[in-house]
Design an enzyme around this catalytic site. Structure first.
Site, PDB file in Angstrom:
ATOM      1  N   LYS A  13    -113.591 -47.063 -64.186  1.00  0.00           N
ATOM      2  CA  LYS A  13    -112.779 -48.271 -64.393  1.00  0.00           C
ATOM      3  C   LYS A  13    -112.668 -49.106 -63.129  1.00  0.00           C
ATOM      4  CE  LYS A  13    -108.884 -46.472 -65.759  1.00  0.00           C
ATOM      5  NZ  LYS A  13    -109.215 -45.032 -65.778  1.00  0.00           N
ATOM      6  N   ARG A  88    -100.381 -46.729 -69.147  1.00  0.00           N
ATOM      7  CA  ARG A  88    -100.838 -45.344 -69.279  1.00  0.00           C
ATOM      8  C   ARG A  88     -99.979 -44.561 -70.262  1.00  0.00           C
ATOM      9  NH1 ARG A  88    -103.477 -45.027 -64.001  1.00  0.00           N
ATOM     10  NH2 ARG A  88    -104.510 -43.049 -63.640  1.00  0.00           N
ATOM     11  N   ARG A 127    -116.885 -37.815 -56.475  1.00  0.00           N
ATOM     12  CA  ARG A 127    -116.053 -38.806 -55.782  1.00  0.00           C
ATOM     13  C   ARG A 127    -115.159 -38.119 -54.750  1.00  0.00           C
ATOM     14  NH1 ARG A 127    -112.128 -42.544 -59.300  1.00  0.00           N
ATOM     15  NH2 ARG A 127    -110.682 -40.822 -59.155  1.00  0.00           N
ATOM     16  N   ARG A 133    -110.339 -38.449 -51.795  1.00  0.00           N
ATOM     17  CA  ARG A 133    -109.025 -38.714 -52.382  1.00  0.00           C
ATOM     18  C   ARG A 133    -108.283 -37.415 -52.606  1.00  0.00           C
ATOM     19  NH1 ARG A 133    -108.741 -42.960 -57.326  1.00  0.00           N
ATOM     20  NH2 ARG A 133    -107.238 -41.422 -58.070  1.00  0.00           N
ATOM     21  N   ARG A 144    -104.870 -34.272 -64.410  1.00  0.00           N
ATOM     22  CA  ARG A 144    -104.971 -35.688 -64.771  1.00  0.00           C
ATOM     23  C   ARG A 144    -105.637 -35.861 -66.135  1.00  0.00           C
ATOM     24  NH1 ARG A 144    -107.985 -37.557 -59.855  1.00  0.00           N
ATOM     25  NH2 ARG A 144    -108.119 -39.582 -60.852  1.00  0.00           N
TER      26      ARG A 144
END
Ligand code: AMP
Length: 192
Positions: A13, A88, A127, A133, A144
């Site tokens: 996204k 969300r 990632r 992150r 998540r």
């Protein structure tokens, strides 16, 4: 164009949001980016959000809704915007409808990025290595996903019922996915 991007963690996204927002000349509003910037700068909002983000949990609705409401009041968001990572939850979606109704407007389209789950996990772990992150560790990623399934996936039905849901297959190169996304959006009738 008033647009929401929907999709599970790792659907790409953020990457696509930057390109789509540029194509339409609208601000890219990422609640995750706003929280991360606040956390980096040690603001009260950032300190509050950090504990939730680190666990892969959602920041409480009232906090997020207030923040997005303020952001959508800014001059650059009056003629359109792209929301990335918001709403969300159904409560957030209802709040967004109210905020826009107060401005005598509404969403034009919700674009959902479709990616199979095994591909998502692979991308997020990759990632994690590249960006470092804190919320990209395997345990937090699983949390998540579960939050997405329980809290966010119901938004697909919410927006389908309102007749504004569109899909883009998000497997492929970044350029391919951008092309598909823009192709879908080009079919949206913008209100006069
Ligand atoms: P993201 O960059 O969109 O994946 O967001 C990273 C983290 O920020 C999420 O895991 C949540 O902890 C928090 N967050 C971002 N957007 C929202 C939202 N709309 N509601 C609740 N928490 C959010």
């Amino acid at each position: 164009m008033r647009l929401v991007l929907l999709g599970p963690p790792g659907a790409g996204k953020g990457t696509q949001a930057v390109r789509i927002a540029e194509a339409y000349g609208i601000p890219h509003i990422s609640t995750g980016d706003i929280f991360r910037a606040n956390a980096r700068n040690g603001t009260p909002l950032g300190r509050e959000a950090q504990s939730y983000m680190d666990r892969g949990a959602l920041v409480p609705d009232d906090v997020v809704i207030r923040m997005v409401s303020d952001r959508l009041d800014q001059p650059d968001a009056q003629d359109g915007f792209l929301l990335d990572g918001f709403p969300r939850t159904v409560a957030q979606a209802e709040a967004l409808d109210k905020i826009l109704a107060q401005q005598d407007t509404g969403l034009d389209v919700v674009l959902r990025f479709d990616v199979p789950e095994d591909e998502l996990l692979r991308r997020l772990l990759e990632r994690a290595e590249i960006e470092g992150r804190a919320d990209d560790s395997e345990d937090v990623i699983r949390e998540r996903f579960s939050v997405y399934e329980n809290e966010t996936a119901p938004l697909v039905g919410y927006y389908r019922e309102r007749g504004i849901l569109r899909h883009a297959d998000a497997v492929g190169t970044v350029d391919e996915v951008t092309g598909r996304a823009l192709g879908e959006l080009a079919q949206v009738e913008e209100p006069a």
